[in-house]
Scaffold this motif. Structure first.
Motif, PDB file in Angstrom:
ATOM      1  N   GLU A   2       0.831  -1.201   0.000  1.00  0.00           N
ATOM      2  CA  GLU A   2       0.000   0.000   0.000  1.00  0.00           C
ATOM      3  C   GLU A   2       0.868   1.255   0.000  1.00  0.00           C
ATOM      4  N   GLU A   3       2.032   1.153   0.740  1.00  0.00           N
ATOM      5  CA  GLU A   3       2.932   2.303   0.799  1.00  0.00           C
ATOM      6  C   GLU A   3       3.528   2.589  -0.583  1.00  0.00           C
ATOM      7  N   VAL A   4       3.907   1.507  -1.312  1.00  0.00           N
ATOM      8  CA  VAL A   4       4.441   1.668  -2.667  1.00  0.00           C
ATOM      9  C   VAL A   4       3.402   2.286  -3.576  1.00  0.00           C
ATOM     10  N   ASP A   5       2.160   1.771  -3.506  1.00  0.00           N
ATOM     11  CA  ASP A   5       1.083   2.322  -4.320  1.00  0.00           C
ATOM     12  C   ASP A   5       0.855   3.788  -4.004  1.00  0.00           C
ATOM     13  N   SER A   6       0.935   4.133  -2.718  1.00  0.00           N
ATOM     14  CA  SER A   6       0.746   5.511  -2.307  1.00  0.00           C
ATOM     15  C   SER A   6       1.833   6.412  -2.876  1.00  0.00           C
ATOM     16  N   MET A   7       3.091   5.894  -2.871  1.00  0.00           N
ATOM     17  CA  MET A   7       4.197   6.664  -3.447  1.00  0.00           C
ATOM     18  C   MET A   7       4.015   6.848  -4.946  1.00  0.00           C
ATOM     19  N   ASN A   8       3.582   5.785  -5.629  1.00  0.00           N
ATOM     20  CA  ASN A   8       3.338   5.873  -7.069  1.00  0.00           C
ATOM     21  C   ASN A   8       2.245   6.876  -7.376  1.00  0.00           C
ATOM     22  N   ASP A   9       1.165   6.837  -6.579  1.00  0.00           N
ATOM     23  CA  ASP A   9       0.074   7.791  -6.772  1.00  0.00           C
ATOM     24  C   ASP A   9       0.557   9.218  -6.574  1.00  0.00           C
ATOM     25  N   ALA A  10       1.407   9.417  -5.569  1.00  0.00           N
ATOM     26  CA  ALA A  10       1.934  10.754  -5.297  1.00  0.00           C
ATOM     27  C   ALA A  10       2.794  11.243  -6.461  1.00  0.00           C
ATOM     28  N   GLU A  11       3.616  10.338  -7.026  1.00  0.00           N
ATOM     29  CA  GLU A  11       4.453  10.702  -8.162  1.00  0.00           C
ATOM     30  C   GLU A  11       3.603  11.031  -9.392  1.00  0.00           C
ATOM     31  N   ILE A  12       2.565  10.232  -9.589  1.00  0.00           N
ATOM     32  CA  ILE A  12       1.669  10.465 -10.727  1.00  0.00           C
ATOM     33  C   ILE A  12       0.990  11.822 -10.589  1.00  0.00           C
ATOM     34  N   MET A  13       0.510  12.141  -9.403  1.00  0.00           N
ATOM     35  CA  MET A  13      -0.170  13.415  -9.174  1.00  0.00           C
ATOM     36  C   MET A  13       0.796  14.590  -9.298  1.00  0.00           C
ATOM     37  N   LEU A  14       2.049  14.388  -8.852  1.00  0.00           N
ATOM     38  CA  LEU A  14       3.044  15.453  -8.976  1.00  0.00           C
ATOM     39  C   LEU A  14       3.359  15.723 -10.444  1.00  0.00           C
ATOM     40  N   GLN A  15       3.489  14.641 -11.216  1.00  0.00           N
ATOM     41  CA  GLN A  15       3.724  14.769 -12.654  1.00  0.00           C
ATOM     42  C   GLN A  15       2.546  15.473 -13.320  1.00  0.00           C
ATOM     43  N   ALA A  16       1.336  15.106 -12.916  1.00  0.00           N
ATOM     44  CA  ALA A  16       0.133  15.726 -13.475  1.00  0.00           C
ATOM     45  C   ALA A  16       0.092  17.219 -13.154  1.00  0.00           C
ATOM     46  N   GLN A  17       0.494  17.560 -11.925  1.00  0.00           N
ATOM     47  CA  GLN A  17       0.516  18.979 -11.535  1.00  0.00           C
ATOM     48  C   GLN A  17       1.476  19.764 -12.430  1.00  0.00           C
ATOM     49  N   ALA A  18       2.660  19.196 -12.669  1.00  0.00           N
ATOM     50  CA  ALA A  18       3.653  19.858 -13.517  1.00  0.00           C
ATOM     51  C   ALA A  18       3.122  20.046 -14.934  1.00  0.00           C
ATOM     52  N   GLU A  19       2.418  19.027 -15.442  1.00  0.00           N
ATOM     53  CA  GLU A  19       1.875  19.107 -16.801  1.00  0.00           C
ATOM     54  C   GLU A  19       0.779  20.168 -16.896  1.00  0.00           C
ATOM     55  N   VAL A  20      -0.051  20.273 -15.847  1.00  0.00           N
ATOM     56  CA  VAL A  20      -1.089  21.307 -15.833  1.00  0.00           C
ATOM     57  C   VAL A  20      -0.450  22.695 -15.881  1.00  0.00           C
ATOM     58  N   TYR A  21       0.630  22.894 -15.102  1.00  0.00           N
ATOM     59  CA  TYR A  21       1.329  24.179 -15.146  1.00  0.00           C
ATOM     60  C   TYR A  21       1.870  24.465 -16.551  1.00  0.00           C
ATOM     61  N   ASN A  22       2.411  23.438 -17.197  1.00  0.00           N
ATOM     62  CA  ASN A  22       2.921  23.626 -18.562  1.00  0.00           C
ATOM     63  C   ASN A  22       1.829  24.068 -19.516  1.00  0.00           C
ATOM     64  N   TYR A  23       0.654  23.436 -19.426  1.00  0.00           N
ATOM     65  CA  TYR A  23      -0.473  23.838 -20.269  1.00  0.00           C
ATOM     66  C   TYR A  23      -0.971  25.228 -19.898  1.00  0.00           C
ATOM     67  N   MET A  24      -0.977  25.520 -18.603  1.00  0.00           N
ATOM     68  CA  MET A  24      -1.456  26.813 -18.120  1.00  0.00           C
ATOM     69  C   MET A  24      -0.694  27.968 -18.765  1.00  0.00           C
ATOM     70  N   PHE A  25       0.614  27.762 -18.908  1.00  0.00           N
ATOM     71  CA  PHE A  25       1.460  28.823 -19.435  1.00  0.00           C
ATOM     72  C   PHE A  25       2.002  28.517 -20.835  1.00  0.00           C
ATOM     73  N   ALA A  26       1.326  27.657 -21.554  1.00  0.00           N
ATOM     74  CA  ALA A  26       1.781  27.303 -22.899  1.00  0.00           C
ATOM     75  C   ALA A  26       1.842  28.520 -23.817  1.00  0.00           C
ATOM     76  N   PHE A  27       0.965  29.490 -23.563  1.00  0.00           N
ATOM     77  CA  PHE A  27       0.939  30.693 -24.394  1.00  0.00           C
ATOM     78  C   PHE A  27       2.253  31.472 -24.306  1.00  0.00           C
ATOM     79  N   ALA A  28       3.002  31.294 -23.204  1.00  0.00           N
ATOM     80  CA  ALA A  28       4.249  32.042 -23.021  1.00  0.00           C
ATOM     81  C   ALA A  28       5.264  31.718 -24.112  1.00  0.00           C
ATOM     82  N   ASP A  29       5.312  30.476 -24.551  1.00  0.00           N
ATOM     83  CA  ASP A  29       6.220  30.101 -25.635  1.00  0.00           C
ATOM     84  C   ASP A  29       5.873  30.873 -26.906  1.00  0.00           C
TER      85      ASP A  29
END
Length: 355
Positions: A2-29
């Motif tokens: 369960e701890e491993v799954d929790s870590m994987n979920d946290a990594e997935i959500m962190l990656q998703a957060q980073a991708e949302v920020y990239n889309y949020m500011f895509a116009f900057a490019d």
């Protein structure tokens, strides 16, 4: 476990957060690249013939005052990261900036330049309708009209500056893609003696065709205010009119990026008018437009779906279409037979036959 799954979920959500920020500011490019195009930075480096210092770029920027080196360096830093420009350290420790394959497409006044189209698509007038997508979903209607109170072709007919940047933008893309079309569609052009380009703008496409195939009598057909600014070229006649009313007769009709500007009902009207003016047995309509393929991952497939969003933003109900949608549209307009020719670009060549 369960701890491993929790870590994987946290990594997935962190990656998703980073991708949302990239889309949020895509116009900057886009805005940073637009800045470089407006300042002609690629041209400045290209004219030098070698990598140059930031101060050399600044000294060659046309300005009524001294350019701000701090702003310029920060914008260049992002564009180097995006591989628009290169950065290398000289023996003396200074940064030297150079061109990449991408920045070569942003040079002005070259045969293969996308700079005018980049400036057109990122013009504030063209950006404004993108903010009305949710309104279009809730209410229907045309995004451009919601933003400006009129449709794009109506505004261009009254605004000389918009008409100019529209025509220059289309001309730049046409030059790039027509070289491929002229080369790949050799057999198609060899078999006709007269060709009318419907919605041909200021004649860039027809000029390229006639230049490569001088036996063709070319007719460049568009709205009167558009063709009034077209330059003369041997073998090309500029004719003003309305494709919804009547089209000049020819062996074949050529339409590049016209169908995608309109909804199905309007496209059927245009195609029926095309059918009236071509020979029943030997005539054809040559359509240059995207063919959406949901499962494909070719080089230009992603841009086709983005262009469908551009149609929501700028057209009067237009859209990019799948092969099934093209098939249905052509049959309804009286073209029971068609052939799709893929080329190394985002549009395809669609041949439509009345028999």
């Amino acid at each position: 476990m369960e701890e491993v799954d929790s870590m994987n979920d946290a990594e997935i959500m962190l990656q998703a957060q980073a991708e949302v920020y990239n889309y949020m500011f895509a116009f900057a490019d886009s805005m940073a690249i637009k800045c470089a195009v407006e300042l002609r930075i690629a041209d400045i480096i290209h004219s030098s013939g070698h990598q140059i210092l930031l101060s050399e770029i600044a000294n060659n920027i046309e300005s009524s005052s001294s350019p701000d080196i701090n702003y310029l360096s920060r914008i260049m830093r992002l564009l180097v990261r995006r591989k628009i420009f290169t950065a290398a350290t000289s023996k003396g420790g200074d940064t030297l900036y150079g061109l990449t394959p991408m920045s070569r497409w942003l040079l002005h006044d070259t045969e293969q330049s996308l700079a005018p189209m980049f400036l057109f698509q990122n013009n504030p007038i063209l950006i404004a309708p993108w903010h009305y997508f949710s309104n279009c979903v809730k209410e229907g209607g045309i995004a451009f009209k919601k933003a400006h109170g009129c449709e794009i072709f109506e505004m261009a007919s009254k605004d000389d500056e918009l008409n100019k940047i529209f025509n220059n933008g289309m001309k730049s893309v046409t030059r790039c893609i027509m070289k491929t079309i002229v080369k790949r569609y050799k057999d198609g052009f060899n078999s006709i003696t007269s060709l009318v380009d419907v919605g041909g703008g200021i004649g860039a496409a027809m000029t390229e065709i006639v230049k490569a195939y001088p036996h063709i009598k070319g007719i460049n057909f568009d709205l009167p205010h558009v063709v009034s600014t077209a330059q003369k070229y041997d073998g090309v006649e500029h004719v003003g009119g309305d494709m919804f009313e009547a089209i000049p007769p020819a062996d074949a009709v050529f339409m590049k990026w016209v169908m995608h500007d309109w909804g199905d009902e309007d496209c059927v009207k245009i195609l029926k008018n095309c059918r009236k003016v071509i020979p029943e047995k030997t005539g054809k309509v040559i359509i240059v437009d995207a063919v959406l393929k949901s499962e494909s991952e070719d080089l230009f497939d992603n841009i086709k779906f983005i262009l469908d969003m551009v149609m929501i933003a700028h057209s009067s109900g237009g859209k990019e279409r799948s092969e099934d949608e093209w098939n249905k549209l052509l049959k309804e307009a009286g073209f029971p037979r068609y052939n799709i020719i893929d080329i190394p670009s985002w549009p395809s060549i669609i041949e439509a036959y009345p028999q």
